[in-house]
Design an enzyme around this catalytic site. Structure first.
Site, short mmCIF file in Angstrom:
data_model
loop_
_atom_site.label_atom_id
_atom_site.label_comp_id
_atom_site.label_asym_id
_atom_site.label_seq_id
_atom_site.Cartn_x
_atom_site.Cartn_y
_atom_site.Cartn_z
N GLU A 1 0.81 -1.23 0.00
CA GLU A 1 0.00 0.00 0.00
C GLU A 1 0.84 1.27 0.00
OE1 GLU A 1 -0.83 -2.62 1.90
OE2 GLU A 1 -2.87 -3.11 1.28
N HIS B 1 -10.45 -4.68 10.93
CA HIS B 1 -11.11 -4.51 9.63
C HIS B 1 -12.40 -3.71 9.73
CE1 HIS B 1 -8.31 -7.67 8.47
NE2 HIS B 1 -8.62 -7.45 7.21
#
Lengths: 326, 339
Positions: free
Chosen positions: A60, A129
């Site tokens: 990322e 998450h």
């Protein structure tokens, strides 16, 4: 008017903008051959080829920075984060590179980039998450932060974000991808920075954004059965924030509930309340009430998760509280 | 995969003159920057380039004007060699409106779009993915430009370095990553920070070419860099080039040149290989430079730096209304006008 899903609305926005401008490319994990972790980019590889729909390694920080560099020299990257939870690894690039380069370079290098992906909690994904990052991102001058709650807004705002010459963080709702709504066939844009009055009433203003728009609308439906009619102000963009739309509604209803998906401390709602006290102090009939996630990491167990999340019953209770009904 | 070059003297008077000019300009500029810092004319962090001049002069001499350069916060030398005027660099250091970024960036953030100088970046390692992105953009457009990314040797230990070089190797992007190995990441010696000290060998992990060169020998730097740039331009093969150099000053203006993390003896030993002294000696040995010519050049550069100082001193502070300018750029309305 055609009724399509939030997912297809995003897909159509990507496709139309890639057809319109060959500087636009999509990059991220599983966006190409896999057709997107949430299938937003389905079919785009076949249509636009591997130079414009690019699968990345799980990296990322690297591909967010790659996007910034490409944007500095004239391309218009769309960087997909599989979820914004993973974008934390890339936050240095979003904050220190994308947001600041225009200012640091004395106006010489703008960064026309979109960072997008699902934000917030889905179901039982637990602590790492299930997080809403809009207040973190909205803190940063140099960024725009967009949180569409409906298919119509998702398409119109994504097209605006791609055409914007600044870095735009585009936060989608994982639980919204399958929701449906009217989206016209003809081209349209939704301007960044404009709120939308999603429902009109006079008893109270519910000010919200993103996935919580759906929650607010459901709460408004239930309240209407008891004769309580509320404004639902969908901010749509949390930076820049449409302060006038907030004031217009609260000065009409004299009461406000601020509903957000994330945590309380330094949340989006804290900023909204600040605008209300500045612009609506003399209009208020009750203290503003906030609805937000419990101040804990998201738990896994169904009952605990339900208890942690903002929802329709909590929103209704908040409206009744500011109306002194309970 | 690794290549190592020794200097092979070639006689090219114009090039020799340019290399000497570029190195000496940086030296004289940085000496005065240190003086200005001591006088309080420059604030914040200030990282000088003294000792490393052959790296910028040698590597950039291999570039075309339409290539791209991106670097770290130790950026004065790179900016000057790339062609940003000494006046604009000094005015930026002084925080004045005529600085190359109008007083918004200071020492660490020099930019100039006119010479494709993509900045001066302050977070160690963070600009390396940006360079990979520039390489991606070049390939995307089918161009034959090259992006050069400078970094200190401590950058190789960051995640950003690894992520960026992996993608450059994976996708064959036209980028030359230049490690300016001055042996110390702030005060930490390279052998205390990196598991291997032949840093160019890390290229193996990314399937790109690794090379090393003596960073005090400007002709060797130029020659090795020319090969790397050609490889990027014609074959889209990235290179990790380790240039072994030395800074003769502290990490920034806030630490001494020696005494804390390196000894005076080590510093003095390195100064025997001053890149400017070595190159001057070489040019004199081949009969390409006289003492008088050197003195004349030195006088001219001292005058140019004095001129930059005077210019910066007289340049106004940025107007207060610029405080809120350049946070966002206005998107042209026609872009939002539909298809």
């Amino acid at each position: 008017m055609p009724v399509i899903t939030y997912r297809d609305a995003l897909h159509d926005a990507l496709r139309e903008e890639m057809q319109r401008d060959d500087r636009v490319f999509l990059m991220g994990e599983e966006v190409a051959e896999y057709n997107g972790a949430y299938k937003v980019s389905k079919g785009l590889l076949a249509e636009f080829g591997e130079m414009r729909v690019v699968d990345t390694p799980i990296t990322e920080l690297g591909f967010a920075g790659l996007g910034v560099g490409a944007a500095m020299v004239g391309l218009r990257p769309i960087i997909e984060f599989m979820t914004w939870n993973f974008a934390l690894l890339a936050l240095d690039q979003v904050v220190n590179s994308a947001a600041k380069t225009l200012y640091m370079s004395g106006g010489q290098y703008n960064v026309p980039i979109v960072f997008r992906g699902p934000n917030g909690a889905a179901l039982q994904l637990s602590a790492q998450h299930s997080q809403s990052w809009e207040s973190w991102l909205a803190h940063i001058p140099g960024l725009k932060v967009v949180t569409p709650g409906t298919p119509y807004d998702a398409k119109g705002l994504l097209k605006s974000a791609i055409r914007d010459d600044n870095p735009v963080c585009f936060l989608e709702g994982e639980m919204l991808y399958n929701t449906k709504g009217e989206v016209p066939d003809e081209e349209y844009l939704v301007p960044i920075g404009k709120a939308d009055l999603k429902r009109e009433g006079d008893a109270c203003s519910i000010i919200t954004n993103g996935k919580m728009v759906l929650t607010a609308m459901q709460a408004a439906d239930q309240l209407a059965r008891d004769g309580i009619h509320v404004d639902v102000v969908d901010l749509r963009t949390v930076r820049p924030m449409d302060v006038e739309a907030i004031a217009r509604s609260v000065q009409k209803t004299n009461r406000a509930v601020v509903l957000e998906e994330g945590w309380e401390i330094a949340g989006i709602g804290a900023q909204v309340v600040d605008y209300i006290q500045r612009d609506c102090f003399d209009w208020l009939d009750a203290p503003v009430v906030r609805v937000h996630q419990a101040d804990v990491p998201m738990p896994y167990a169904k009952n605990l998760e339900r208890a942690a999340k903002p929802d329709v019953p909590k929103t209704i209770a908040a409206v009744r509280k500011v109306m002194y009904l309970d | 995969m690794a290549t190592k070059k020794k200097s092979t003297p070639k006689s090219d008077a114009a090039l020799d003159r340019k290399l000497l000019h570029d190195m000496l300009l940086q030296r004289r500029f940085e000496e005065r920057a240190a003086e200005a810092y001591a006088l309080g004319k420059i604030g914040g962090f200030c990282h000088l380039y003294i000792g490393q001049e052959a790296v910028s002069a040698g590597t950039q001499s291999a570039l075309r004007p339409d290539d791209y350069v991106i670097t770290t916060y130790r950026d004065h030398g790179q900016a000057l060699v790339r062609g940003i005027a000494p006046r604009a660099v000094m005015a930026e250091l002084f925080g004045r409106v005529d600085g190359c970024v109008h007083g918004k960036g200071g020492s660490m953030h020099m930019f100039d779009r006119n010479v494709n100088f993509l900045g001066g970046h302050g977070i160690v390692g963070a600009h390396v993915p940006l360079a990979t992105g520039v390489g991606f953009a070049i390939k995307y457009r089918g161009g034959d430009q090259v992006c050069v990314c400078y970094m200190g040797e401590s950058v190789v230990n960051t995640g950003a370095f690894h992520e960026a070089l992996n993608m450059a190797g994976l996708w064959k992007l036209p980028v030359v990553y230049v490690i300016e190995n001055n042996r110390y990441g702030m005060g930490t010696a390279v052998e205390r920070a990196s598991a291997i000290t032949d840093l160019f060998k890390r290229a193996e992990a990314y399937n790109i070419v690794g090379a090393e060169v003596d960073g005090q020998d400007v002709l060797a730097v130029r020659e090795t860099m020319t090969e790397a740039v050609d490889r990027a331009r014609t074959e889209q093969v990235p290179t990790l080039l380790e240039v072994r150099t030395f800074r003769y000053v502290g990490h920034s203006m806030s630490d001494a040149a020696s005494g804390t993390y390196r000894s005076k003896a080590e510093l003095e030993e390195s100064e025997k290989r001053d890149p400017i002294v070595l190159f001057r000696r070489h040019l004199q040995e081949i009969g390409a430079l006289t003492d008088a010519e050197y003195q004349k050049l030195d006088d001219e550069l001292r005058a140019a730096v004095q001129d930059a100082w005077d210019f910066a001193d007289q340049s106004p502070e940025p107007p207060l209304e610029t405080l809120f300018e350049d946070v966002l750029v206005e998107t042209p309305s026609d872009a939002m006008a539909g298809v």
